[in-house]
Structures are given as C-alpha cells and as structure tokens.
Scaffold this motif. Structure first.
Motif, mmCIF file in Angstrom:
data_model
loop_
_atom_site.group_PDB
_atom_site.id
_atom_site.type_symbol
_atom_site.label_atom_id
_atom_site.label_comp_id
_atom_site.label_asym_id
_atom_site.label_seq_id
_atom_site.Cartn_x
_atom_site.Cartn_y
_atom_site.Cartn_z
ATOM 1 N N ALA A 449 0.834 -1.200 0.000
ATOM 2 C CA ALA A 449 0.000 0.000 0.000
ATOM 3 C C ALA A 449 0.869 1.251 0.000
ATOM 4 O O ALA A 449 2.047 1.220 0.396
ATOM 5 C CB ALA A 449 -0.915 -0.002 1.224
ATOM 6 N N GLU A 450 0.290 2.345 -0.432
ATOM 7 C CA GLU A 450 1.047 3.601 -0.532
ATOM 8 C C GLU A 450 1.640 4.016 0.798
ATOM 9 O O GLU A 450 2.724 4.607 0.851
ATOM 10 C CB GLU A 450 0.128 4.699 -1.071
ATOM 11 C CG GLU A 450 0.814 6.029 -1.312
ATOM 12 C CD GLU A 450 -0.128 7.063 -1.902
ATOM 13 O OE1 GLU A 450 0.216 8.261 -1.854
ATOM 14 O OE2 GLU A 450 -1.192 6.676 -2.405
ATOM 15 N N THR A 451 0.949 3.702 1.882
ATOM 16 C CA THR A 451 1.434 4.092 3.212
ATOM 17 C C THR A 451 2.219 2.985 3.898
ATOM 18 O O THR A 451 2.535 3.099 5.084
ATOM 19 C CB THR A 451 0.255 4.488 4.110
ATOM 20 O OG1 THR A 451 -0.689 3.406 4.165
ATOM 21 C CG2 THR A 451 -0.430 5.740 3.586
ATOM 22 N N ALA A 452 2.561 1.917 3.174
ATOM 23 C CA ALA A 452 3.336 0.833 3.787
ATOM 24 C C ALA A 452 4.724 1.333 4.155
ATOM 25 O O ALA A 452 5.368 2.084 3.409
ATOM 26 C CB ALA A 452 3.430 -0.356 2.842
ATOM 27 N N VAL A 453 5.197 0.895 5.303
ATOM 28 C CA VAL A 453 6.513 1.287 5.820
ATOM 29 C C VAL A 453 7.553 0.220 5.524
ATOM 30 O O VAL A 453 8.717 0.519 5.285
ATOM 31 C CB VAL A 453 6.427 1.562 7.332
ATOM 32 C CG1 VAL A 453 7.794 1.843 7.935
ATOM 33 C CG2 VAL A 453 5.483 2.732 7.595
ATOM 34 N N THR A 454 7.129 -1.049 5.534
ATOM 35 C CA THR A 454 8.046 -2.143 5.229
ATOM 36 C C THR A 454 7.495 -2.964 4.076
ATOM 37 O O THR A 454 6.299 -2.908 3.755
ATOM 38 C CB THR A 454 8.243 -3.084 6.436
ATOM 39 O OG1 THR A 454 7.134 -3.997 6.534
ATOM 40 C CG2 THR A 454 8.384 -2.312 7.742
ATOM 41 N N ASP A 455 8.376 -3.764 3.479
ATOM 42 C CA ASP A 455 7.904 -4.741 2.503
ATOM 43 C C ASP A 455 7.412 -5.975 3.252
ATOM 44 O O ASP A 455 7.369 -5.998 4.494
ATOM 45 C CB ASP A 455 8.998 -5.070 1.483
ATOM 46 C CG ASP A 455 10.234 -5.735 2.090
ATOM 47 O OD1 ASP A 455 10.160 -6.240 3.237
ATOM 48 O OD2 ASP A 455 11.286 -5.762 1.416
ATOM 49 N N THR A 456 7.047 -7.013 2.535
ATOM 50 C CA THR A 456 6.478 -8.184 3.194
ATOM 51 C C THR A 456 7.531 -9.064 3.856
ATOM 52 O O THR A 456 7.185 -10.057 4.497
ATOM 53 C CB THR A 456 5.656 -9.023 2.202
ATOM 54 O OG1 THR A 456 6.464 -9.346 1.071
ATOM 55 C CG2 THR A 456 4.414 -8.253 1.749
ATOM 56 N N ARG A 457 8.787 -8.686 3.728
ATOM 57 C CA ARG A 457 9.846 -9.328 4.511
ATOM 58 C C ARG A 457 10.269 -8.430 5.672
ATOM 59 O O ARG A 457 11.284 -8.657 6.314
ATOM 60 C CB ARG A 457 11.033 -9.690 3.622
ATOM 61 C CG ARG A 457 10.641 -10.648 2.493
ATOM 62 C CD ARG A 457 11.819 -11.141 1.692
ATOM 63 N NE ARG A 457 12.645 -12.074 2.441
ATOM 64 C CZ ARG A 457 12.367 -13.365 2.606
ATOM 65 N NH1 ARG A 457 11.250 -13.876 2.084
ATOM 66 N NH2 ARG A 457 13.169 -14.155 3.268
ATOM 67 N N LEU A 458 9.450 -7.394 5.884
ATOM 68 C CA LEU A 458 9.555 -6.489 7.032
ATOM 69 C C LEU A 458 10.780 -5.597 6.974
ATOM 70 O O LEU A 458 11.191 -5.012 7.990
ATOM 71 C CB LEU A 458 9.508 -7.276 8.358
ATOM 72 C CG LEU A 458 8.343 -8.270 8.474
ATOM 73 C CD1 LEU A 458 8.320 -8.888 9.867
ATOM 74 C CD2 LEU A 458 7.010 -7.608 8.159
ATOM 75 N N ARG A 459 11.352 -5.419 5.768
ATOM 76 C CA ARG A 459 12.469 -4.498 5.558
ATOM 77 C C ARG A 459 11.919 -3.110 5.263
ATOM 78 O O ARG A 459 11.002 -2.958 4.458
ATOM 79 C CB ARG A 459 13.339 -4.988 4.397
ATOM 80 C CG ARG A 459 13.947 -6.358 4.639
ATOM 81 C CD ARG A 459 14.602 -6.922 3.400
ATOM 82 N NE ARG A 459 13.638 -7.167 2.327
ATOM 83 C CZ ARG A 459 13.860 -7.953 1.276
ATOM 84 N NH1 ARG A 459 15.024 -8.568 1.147
ATOM 85 N NH2 ARG A 459 12.934 -8.108 0.349
ATOM 86 N N VAL A 460 12.498 -2.107 5.900
ATOM 87 C CA VAL A 460 11.985 -0.745 5.776
ATOM 88 C C VAL A 460 12.260 -0.210 4.374
ATOM 89 O O VAL A 460 13.391 -0.304 3.863
ATOM 90 C CB VAL A 460 12.625 0.168 6.838
ATOM 91 C CG1 VAL A 460 12.191 1.628 6.639
ATOM 92 C CG2 VAL A 460 12.234 -0.313 8.241
ATOM 93 N N HIS A 461 11.232 0.339 3.751
ATOM 94 C CA HIS A 461 11.366 0.915 2.420
ATOM 95 C C HIS A 461 12.344 2.090 2.436
ATOM 96 O O HIS A 461 12.352 2.899 3.360
ATOM 97 C CB HIS A 461 10.014 1.418 1.905
ATOM 98 C CG HIS A 461 9.024 0.333 1.628
ATOM 99 N ND1 HIS A 461 9.276 -0.725 0.778
ATOM 100 C CD2 HIS A 461 7.743 0.149 2.074
ATOM 101 C CE1 HIS A 461 8.218 -1.513 0.715
ATOM 102 N NE2 HIS A 461 7.269 -1.003 1.493
#
Length: 502
Positions: A449-461
C-alpha cells in the motif's frame, strides 16, 4: 562502540523471540537493547496482580492526546517497560482471533501473510496439550492453558453465555472458532509466563547473545541510506552499538515509529517541522494506529465473591453483531472483580469491538528522545465502532440477566439501569464507559500500500539494513488480543532473516 551482527531494539514479545532465535546460530552475534529492567516488581509474576502494574516502573506511563471520540478525555496508555515488554504486564490472555481477520492482511497489500501462511509460526510458539495438533503447537516455548481452577461465579457466567445462545468453543484458538470458552492464559505453575520467560531467560548464558537492560535507544545510525547501528543511553552514558548485518526495531507500535521519526524516517514535512534531517520520506510511519476499544459494566454481587486465583478473566466469548460479517466483531468476558466499586467487591462484564474502523496516529512532539510522542488511537472516532460498542454493552447486560447468574447478581452499578435509552448509553460510552484494551498495532504497516513502511519481509522501504518486527507491522488489528500474533510474526521474521543471511 561495540559491533554485532544483529542489534535488536526492544526486549518485548517480538524482541525476545528474535534475540533467542537469531542467537541459536552460534556464529551470529546478537545484541538486545531494552529500556526497562531485567525484572519488574515481584508482583509481575502474580497472575491476579496484573492490573496493579499499570503506572509502576514496569510501565512506560504513556497517555493519549484528548480523544475526540471519547468527548475529549485523555486516557492512560500503558506499555511494558521491562524484559518481556507488554507480555510482562498484560492480562496473559492467549487468543489468536479468527482466520478471516488475518486473511484480511493480504487484501490490504501484505501478500503472503494470510492465516495459513502464519499458522506454522503460531504453532511454533506454543506448547499445548489436548488440542488439535494440526492447528496448535506441542513443542514451543509458550505454554498457554485454560484458566484453572475456575471461579464459581465464572462457572455461572459460562452457563449464562450458553443460555444466551453462545456455542461452546472447545478451542477458541482454532482458525474459525466462535462462541464461549475458558480463557487460555500464559501462566505456568501459578506464575506469569512472559515472552522473556519463555524465549530469553533460558538462553542468557549463550556466548553470542548480549542483553543490555536499562538502555534507552536515542536514534538510529546511518551511513548513507544504510542503517549501521543504534545510539543509546545507559546510566547517562551515550553509547553506540554497530550492526554489521541488520538493525531490527521491536519497540512496539508506539516505540518503533517514535524512534524511526527521531532518526529521519517518516513524513518529511513532519520531520522537518521538528528540525530533523530526512533520511527517507515515509508517510506511513506513525499512521494507521489501530486499537480495540474496551468497556466494562460493573455489578455488585448478591453474595460474597471468593478471591480469584487466576487473572480474574476466566471466561471469554466472541460473536458477531451481524451474521453477514466475515468474522466475529465483539469479544465479551467475565471479570471476578469490580475495579470501579469499593474494595473491588462485585464483578464486571467486559466488552470490546474487535474489528474497529477507527484509526489514529503516533507523531512527534519534540526531536528530544526523552519526550514521549503524541499518541492518538482515535478511539470511537468512527461512528460504526460506537454502534458496535453499544450493541456489545447490551449483550453484556443480557448475559448478566440470564438465570445462571441469579445467585450472584446484585445491582448494576455502572452504567446503571437508569441508563436504558440508546442515546444516553452512547453518551455514557463516550464520556466514561469506553477506554483502551491496550492493543495498539499498525503504525509501521507492511505491504504494498502507498502508506506501507516495510515490505512483506519487514524491511523498511527506502533504506538498507533495517527491519521492523513487532505489532506495528500489522496492516490491521487481529480480532483478538494481539500478543500471540506478535509472537508468530516474530517467529516468521526470524526465519526470514536467517534464510537471507545464512
């Protein structure tokens, strides 16, 4: 400056899992930094004493900003500040919630994080007995068990739930369970079992695991766009821990976004407004805060109430306010004390909207790390949540009126039977009848999502070498007490990290 492979910030539920699992590999060096002490007050271990831990040194002592949905009330917002984090001060209820509530994460952009994806990790956390081993674990560190021996008034209330049409759920942690059951508690041999007790304390003698308590993280350290360490204070001395592989934030739904914003990760305009240089413009940091609202109806007792031996909450039921809903949206429970009445004499029926629509935020008040952030869970800011809470309150009253409660029932003290008009009951909920269930999640949501902070491996964008692993990464709140899901997320994250780095 000391150097480790992994630096984990926060020794709560997720941090305890990560430090333990990552240090199982003898060649990996792990530092765990915890702001609180290694142990809380002696009563931390006593199941019936959990409510008295709020406001102690084991609690961060946060409070919210004035809540619009609660008619401007400011409420206490306790979070654990000791090894084990909030699992060291909570009510020890072990409830996963319905499959459909976790499956919603995928629809919200967290691909690969449906219930079936998480189930092996739920199982990995648990050591249960007499359960369906296809869905419950048998060799994990946590040892949830149904409350025993049950309080006699709780037994009566269990029957009252049944009288009112709640099916008996043999295991409310089964994927699609619904109804009433005896609460599973993380209590072992009569004492609280926190995540630190289960995952961390048995392994403190590992030579590759360092646990530093009473060490307060101040900011993350960056080299370009790579996170290389953590600045922290211990005994007033500023220190830096370097991470050669990764820094992992596990400071919770309040602490993790707070530390990220202090370090230049967050909404750019908000950071610049506090004089903080922007490392990565991440609008979702601190947004999407979700929490369960909680209400309690208090009753005097028609006879002497024995002292509860467990956590005071031995019976719990979940149901739907509308049969068309995908999963239960109300939780109700019986409490064998009446906290709002003199001496606690009496009992209460608690109720919560477990699929809330309201959202809030965690934002900075200052660039000074010692200043707590502004916490706004937005409780009852969405009118739909108020309506659900009203329905749940009426359900609680109805359960209390069932025949099995006749020997125990006294008078309804709060809100009181004089409040029977729906409009007045809505006002009661806003003015004094609703508070937090202490379940914040979502402020560093994962996904696409546009407001996601991490990817699905929980790494910060937008940066390297930094992950977030705690309740803050959940896109939406589980329809139950979140702690078992936090443990499962952390178990899966530990596996992901080891798979990436060997």
């Amino acid at each position: 400056m000391n150097t480790y492979d992994f630096v984990v910030v926060g020794g709560g539920s997720a941090g305890s899992v990560l430090a333990s699992r990552l240090s199982e590999h003898p060649d990996a060096t792990v530092l765990l930094i915890e702001a609180g002490p290694a142990h809380g007050p002696e009563r931390t271990t006593v199941p019936a004493a959990w409510r008295s831990l709020v406001g102690t040194d084991a609690d961060w002592g946060h409070s919210t900003v004035p809540q619009t949905g609660l008619n401007g009330r400011t409420i206490a917002y306790p979070r654990g500040r000791l090894l084990g984090g909030s699992s060291g001060i909570n009510a020890m209820m072990h409830l996963r919630g319905h499959r459909a509530a976790i499956d919603l994460w995928e629809k919200e952009g967290a691909e690969g994080w449906g219930f079936d994806d998480l189930l092996p990790y739920y199982r990995r956390t648990e050591h249960t007995e007499g359960r369906d081993t296809a869905v419950r674990g048998t060799d994990g560190p946590m040892r949830p068990r149904p409350a025993a021996p049950p309080h006699p008034a709780a037994q009566a209330c269990f029957e009252a739930f049944r009288t009112r049409g709640f099916p008996v759920a043999d295991d409310l942690n089964a994927p699609e369970a619904e109804g009433v059951t005896w609460t599973e508690l993380t209590v072992v041999d009569g004492a609280r079992q926190s995540a630190a007790d289960a995952y961390l304390r048995p392994f403190l003698d590992r030579g590759n695991l360092t646990v530093v308590t009473e060490a307060v993280a101040q900011s993350l350290v960056f080299s370009g766009n790579r996170c290389t360490g953590v600045r922290y204070l211990r005994d007033g001395v500023p220190l830096i821990a370097r991470a050669d592989v990764e820094v992992i934030l596990s400071a919770g739904a309040v602490g993790s976004p707070h530390l990220m914003m202090l370090s230049g990760l967050g909404p750019a305009a908000h950071l610049r407004g506090h004089g903080i240089d922007v490392v990565a413009d991440l609008p979702g940091v601190g947004a999407n805060l979700s929490d369960h609202p909680l209400g309690l109806a208090f009753f005097s007792a028609g006879r002497d109430m024995p002292t509860g031996q467990n956590n005071h909450i031995e019976v719990v039921g979940v149901t739907r306010t509308d049969p068309s809903l995908a999963y239960p949206d109300v939780q109700l429970f019986f409490m064998d004390v009446a906290l709002a009445l003199p001496g606690g004499q009496g009992y209460a029926l608690g109720f919560s909207a477990t699929a809330p629509h309201s959202r809030g935020s965690v934002t900075l008040l200052s660039a000074d790390p010692s200043v707590a952030p502004a916490i706004d869970p937005g409780l009852l800011s969405d009118e739909r949540d108020l309506e659900t809470m009203l329905t749940a309150l009426l359900m609680a009253r109805d359960i209390n009126s069932a025949a099995p409660m006749d020997p125990w029932r006294g008078q309804e003290a709060i809100p009181g039977r004089s409040l029977d008009d729906p409009g007045r009951l809505r006002t009661f909920l806003r003015e004094r009848g609703a508070t937090t269930y202490f379940h914040p999640v979502g402020t560093c949501r994962m996904g696409s999502a546009e407001t996601a902070v991490t990817d699905t491996r929980l790494r910060v964008h937008g940066v390297e070498g930094l992950r977030v692993v705690d309740a803050s990464v959940m896109p939406s709140i589980p329809a139950a007490n979140p702690n078992p899901t936090v443990l499962a997320v952390a178990e899966r994250a530990a596996e992901m990290i080891r798979a990436q780095h060997g």
